[in-house]
Enzyme design. Structure first.
Site, PDB file in Angstrom:
ATOM      1  N   ASN A 163       0.747   0.390   5.870  1.00 38.37           N
ATOM      2  CA  ASN A 163       1.407  -0.312   4.774  1.00 38.37           C
ATOM      3  C   ASN A 163       2.267  -1.425   5.368  1.00 38.37           C
ATOM      4  O   ASN A 163       3.109  -1.153   6.221  1.00 38.37           O
ATOM      5  CB  ASN A 163       2.280   0.683   3.988  1.00 38.37           C
ATOM      6  CG  ASN A 163       3.136   0.026   2.909  1.00 38.37           C
ATOM      7  OD1 ASN A 163       4.165   0.550   2.527  1.00 38.37           O
ATOM      8  ND2 ASN A 163       2.722  -1.119   2.409  1.00 38.37           N
ATOM      9  N   GLY A 164       2.048  -2.648   4.894  1.00 32.64           N
ATOM     10  CA  GLY A 164       2.800  -3.792   5.424  1.00 32.64           C
ATOM     11  C   GLY A 164       1.846  -4.860   5.905  1.00 32.64           C
ATOM     12  O   GLY A 164       0.632  -4.669   5.908  1.00 32.64           O
ATOM     13  N   TYR A 183      11.148  -3.724  -7.790  1.00 32.89           N
ATOM     14  CA  TYR A 183       9.888  -3.555  -8.508  1.00 32.89           C
ATOM     15  C   TYR A 183       8.989  -2.438  -7.971  1.00 32.89           C
ATOM     16  O   TYR A 183       8.422  -1.670  -8.727  1.00 32.89           O
ATOM     17  CB  TYR A 183       9.101  -4.878  -8.484  1.00 32.89           C
ATOM     18  CG  TYR A 183       7.665  -4.730  -8.920  1.00 32.89           C
ATOM     19  CD1 TYR A 183       7.351  -4.621 -10.276  1.00 32.89           C
ATOM     20  CD2 TYR A 183       6.629  -4.653  -7.996  1.00 32.89           C
ATOM     21  CE1 TYR A 183       6.039  -4.446 -10.685  1.00 32.89           C
ATOM     22  CE2 TYR A 183       5.319  -4.481  -8.394  1.00 32.89           C
ATOM     23  CZ  TYR A 183       5.023  -4.379  -9.739  1.00 32.89           C
ATOM     24  OH  TYR A 183       3.739  -4.199 -10.137  1.00 32.89           O
ATOM     25  N   GLY A 219      -0.837   1.056  -5.094  1.00 39.77           N
ATOM     26  CA  GLY A 219      -2.129   0.433  -4.843  1.00 39.77           C
ATOM     27  C   GLY A 219      -3.220   1.030  -5.697  1.00 39.77           C
ATOM     28  O   GLY A 219      -3.377   2.247  -5.734  1.00 39.77           O
ATOM     29  N   CYS A 271       0.828  -1.197   0.000  1.00 46.10           N
ATOM     30  CA  CYS A 271       0.000   0.000   0.000  1.00 46.10           C
ATOM     31  C   CYS A 271       0.860   1.245   0.000  1.00 46.10           C
ATOM     32  O   CYS A 271       2.071   1.177   0.158  1.00 46.10           O
ATOM     33  CB  CYS A 271      -0.878   0.044   1.247  1.00 46.10           C
ATOM     34  SG  CYS A 271      -1.930  -1.380   1.450  1.00 46.10           S
TER      35      CYS A 271
HETATM   36  P1  AMP Z   1       4.642 -12.901 -12.924  1.00 43.25           P
HETATM   37  O1  AMP Z   1       3.889 -12.555 -14.139  1.00 43.25           O
HETATM   38  O2  AMP Z   1       3.771 -13.514 -11.862  1.00 43.25           O
HETATM   39  O3  AMP Z   1       5.881 -13.678 -13.180  1.00 43.25           O
HETATM   40  O4  AMP Z   1       5.121 -11.539 -12.233  1.00 43.25           O
HETATM   41  C1  AMP Z   1       6.261 -10.856 -12.650  1.00 43.25           C
HETATM   42  C2  AMP Z   1       5.885  -9.596 -13.371  1.00 43.25           C
HETATM   43  O5  AMP Z   1       4.963  -8.823 -12.588  1.00 43.25           O
HETATM   44  C3  AMP Z   1       7.061  -8.705 -13.634  1.00 43.25           C
HETATM   45  O6  AMP Z   1       6.836  -8.109 -14.910  1.00 43.25           O
HETATM   46  C4  AMP Z   1       7.016  -7.634 -12.550  1.00 43.25           C
HETATM   47  O7  AMP Z   1       7.334  -6.356 -13.066  1.00 43.25           O
HETATM   48  C5  AMP Z   1       5.595  -7.674 -12.052  1.00 43.25           C
HETATM   49  N1  AMP Z   1       5.521  -7.847 -10.596  1.00 43.25           N
HETATM   50  C6  AMP Z   1       6.450  -8.292  -9.745  1.00 43.25           C
HETATM   51  N2  AMP Z   1       5.977  -8.318  -8.479  1.00 43.25           N
HETATM   52  C7  AMP Z   1       4.703  -7.904  -8.543  1.00 43.25           C
HETATM   53  C8  AMP Z   1       3.671  -7.706  -7.575  1.00 43.25           C
HETATM   54  N3  AMP Z   1       3.865  -7.931  -6.277  1.00 43.25           N
HETATM   55  N4  AMP Z   1       2.485  -7.263  -8.024  1.00 43.25           N
HETATM   56  C9  AMP Z   1       2.276  -7.012  -9.319  1.00 43.25           C
HETATM   57  N5  AMP Z   1       3.202  -7.181 -10.274  1.00 43.25           N
HETATM   58  C10 AMP Z   1       4.396  -7.614  -9.900  1.00 43.25           C
END
Ligand code: AMP
Length: 473
Positions: free
Chosen positions: A109-110, A257, A35, A9
């Site tokens: 947040n957390g 990220y 978020g 968040c």
């Molecule tokens: P995935 O498609 O499940 O392998 O997620 C990896 C992709 O989603 C990468 O392109 C990241 O930029 C993005 N990503 C990584 N962590 C998250 C997260 N917690 N929530 C949403 N997107 C994420």
């Protein structure tokens, strides 16, 4: 579903400014990447706290005519991350409650790793919960505390909760910001026209023109005391340092990220850190190629670092439509695919017959990489070499990032070669833990690497199993 207790968040607050609500609204805009599920603002008007919150983006929840009707000198905002679990308006924050101490609003947040256990105890003692959010245990603990002052009551609550919290509490008299003893999530303090501003990230301070004072320390609690309404004095602050014994465990994924590239955390700029990751990745996984591209937007910094180091042109291979808010998700698969296509379109004339390096910041489930490799191939790319600017993501996060259960993590059960095959890439290279520690760990002392290494800095044994969560919440 357990989704609702795993969330990332953004929190933002202003204390002691005549345009506090408007500033808070702009601050939330800057934190929207943290978020998109719900947004809310609590503010002080006429000596009382009020709240307005709703599902969706800040722009959905706060049309301008709404914002102009909200006047106050203190405001607290929250944006909540959309997870796979049910999203409910009850879970939108700030939470505003009334207790014997008076009104109390909270934005958190957390993740609290023992929230389910505390909740069970509190419910046995008669507490009635209104939400399914882990954050709600805090107002209950504050209400039960015998401490005279709110600051003391919050601190006694902090002694009971475990896990991650960067939070802000608002009362009709002032504001309190606090970080858990490990400092998992960022939270910084700024100043604007004599008022105090608190934000998850420095990009929120920039958005309102506030000057950065400092990052709040792990375990530290900062109280902003406001003069009574009508009194001509400036707000003041007092800080209470936390226990010094525990080692900081700042979430490394914020740098990989989550955080915005224009934010600095403990003085380290996120974009520059990502570029460094990209540079090292280029040394680690060199490849002959015609162009380097990133997955917009979170990977662009790392991709540019890769391209610079490799001496290969950095290109825009995918164009992202930035004007999409919440897309209507059709239950029909073909239409659902169309909805994704509106978001990302490959540049065919650029990609045709090219050898492409595709840089992404992470592979979690592998869905994104598989989809994008397919997209680039269908646009005519001859070779697609995937480079990931983080190590294999093997262990679920219990401190606030939605990575669901271990079973869904590609790297938990597959080798790099198996993942390469599953995503359809010609080659696949990850950074490893040593690289990450060399690049980031030397700049900031004390990261949490548990998603990559599995060594959880705060115990998670009390974490209930997925099916138990359904009963608890
Ligand atoms: P995935 O498609 O499940 O392998 O997620 C990896 C992709 O989603 C990468 O392109 C990241 O930029 C993005 N990503 C990584 N962590 C998250 C997260 N917690 N929530 C949403 N997107 C994420």
């Amino acid at each position: 579903m357990s989704g609702e207790i795993r969330e990332e968040c953004g929190v933002f607050a202003v204390a002691g400014h005549p345009r506090a609500v408007e500033l808070c609204y702009y601050g939330l805009y800057a934190l929207q990447h943290r978020g998109q599920e719900s947004a809310g603002i609590a503010w002080r008007q006429g000596g009382r706290l009020r709240v307005h919150k709703g599902m969706g983006l800040v722009s959905d929840v706060f049309p301008p005519e709404r914002v102009v009707s909200m006047n106050g000198d203190m405001a607290l905002g929250h944006v909540r991350y959309s997870t796979t679990g049910e999203s409910r308006i009850e879970n939108a924050q700030p939470l505003l409650v009334k207790m014997w101490r008076g009104q109390f609003a909270l934005a958190h947040n957390g993740n609290l790793t023992n929230a389910a256990l505390l909740r069970r105890e509190l419910e046995r003692e008669g507490s009635i919960f209104q939400t399914t959010s882990d954050s709600e245990v805090i107002p209950h603990l504050v209400a039960k505390s015998g401490e005279k002052e709110l600051l003391g009551a919050l601190q006694s609550a902090f002694e009971k909760v475990c896990g991650a919290y960067s939070l802000i509490a608002l009362t009709p008299h002032g504001l309190i910001a606090a970080k858990d003893p490990r400092g998992f999530r960022p939270l910084c303090l700024g100043e604007l026209d004599g008022a105090y501003v608190v934000s998850s990230e420095t990009c929120g301070l920039d958005a309102v023109g506030a000057e950065f004072i400092r990052e709040i320390d792990p375990g530290e609690t900062v109280e902003v005391l406001l003069p009574r309404e009508g009194e001509d004095a400036r707000p003041s602050i007092r800080t209470v340092a936390g226990p010094k014994s525990e080692r900081q465990a700042l979430c490394v994924f914020e740098f990989i990220y989550f955080a915005r590239p224009d934010s600095d955390i403990y003085g380290l700029n996120v974009h520059r850190a990502r570029k460094r990751l990209g540079r090292v990745l280029a040394k680690k996984g060199p490849v002959e190629a015609d162009l380097v591209m990133g997955v917009p937007d979170s990977s662009l910094s790392a991709a540019s670092g890769f391209a610079e180091e490799a001496g290969i042109p950095f290109e825009t291979g995918l164009v992202k439509n930035r004007y999409i808010g919440r897309t209507f998700i059709s239950p029909e698969q073909s239409l659902r695919e169309l909805a994704v296509k509106i978001k990302l379109n490959p540049l065919r004339s650029l990609l045709k017959d090219k050898r492409v390096v595709l840089v992404d910041d992470s592979i979690v489930r592998g869905t994104t990489s598989r989809y994008i490799v397919g997209l680039l191939r269908s646009a005519g790319a001859k070779e697609v070499h995937v480079r990931i600017s983080s190590p294999p993501y093997k262990y679920p996060c219990y401190y606030g990032i939605d990575t669901s259960s271990k079973g869904e993590l590609a790297a938990a059960s597959q080798t790099v070669e198996e993942i390469r095959e599953a995503i359809g890439a010609d080659s696949l290279v990850f950074l490893d833990m040593g690289d990450l520690q060399d690049i980031l760990g030397t700049a900031i002392d004390g990261f949490c690497y548990s998603c990559f290494a599995g060594d959880y800095p705060v115990p998670v044994e009390g974490w209930p199993k997925e099916d138990e969560l359904n009963d608890l919440f």
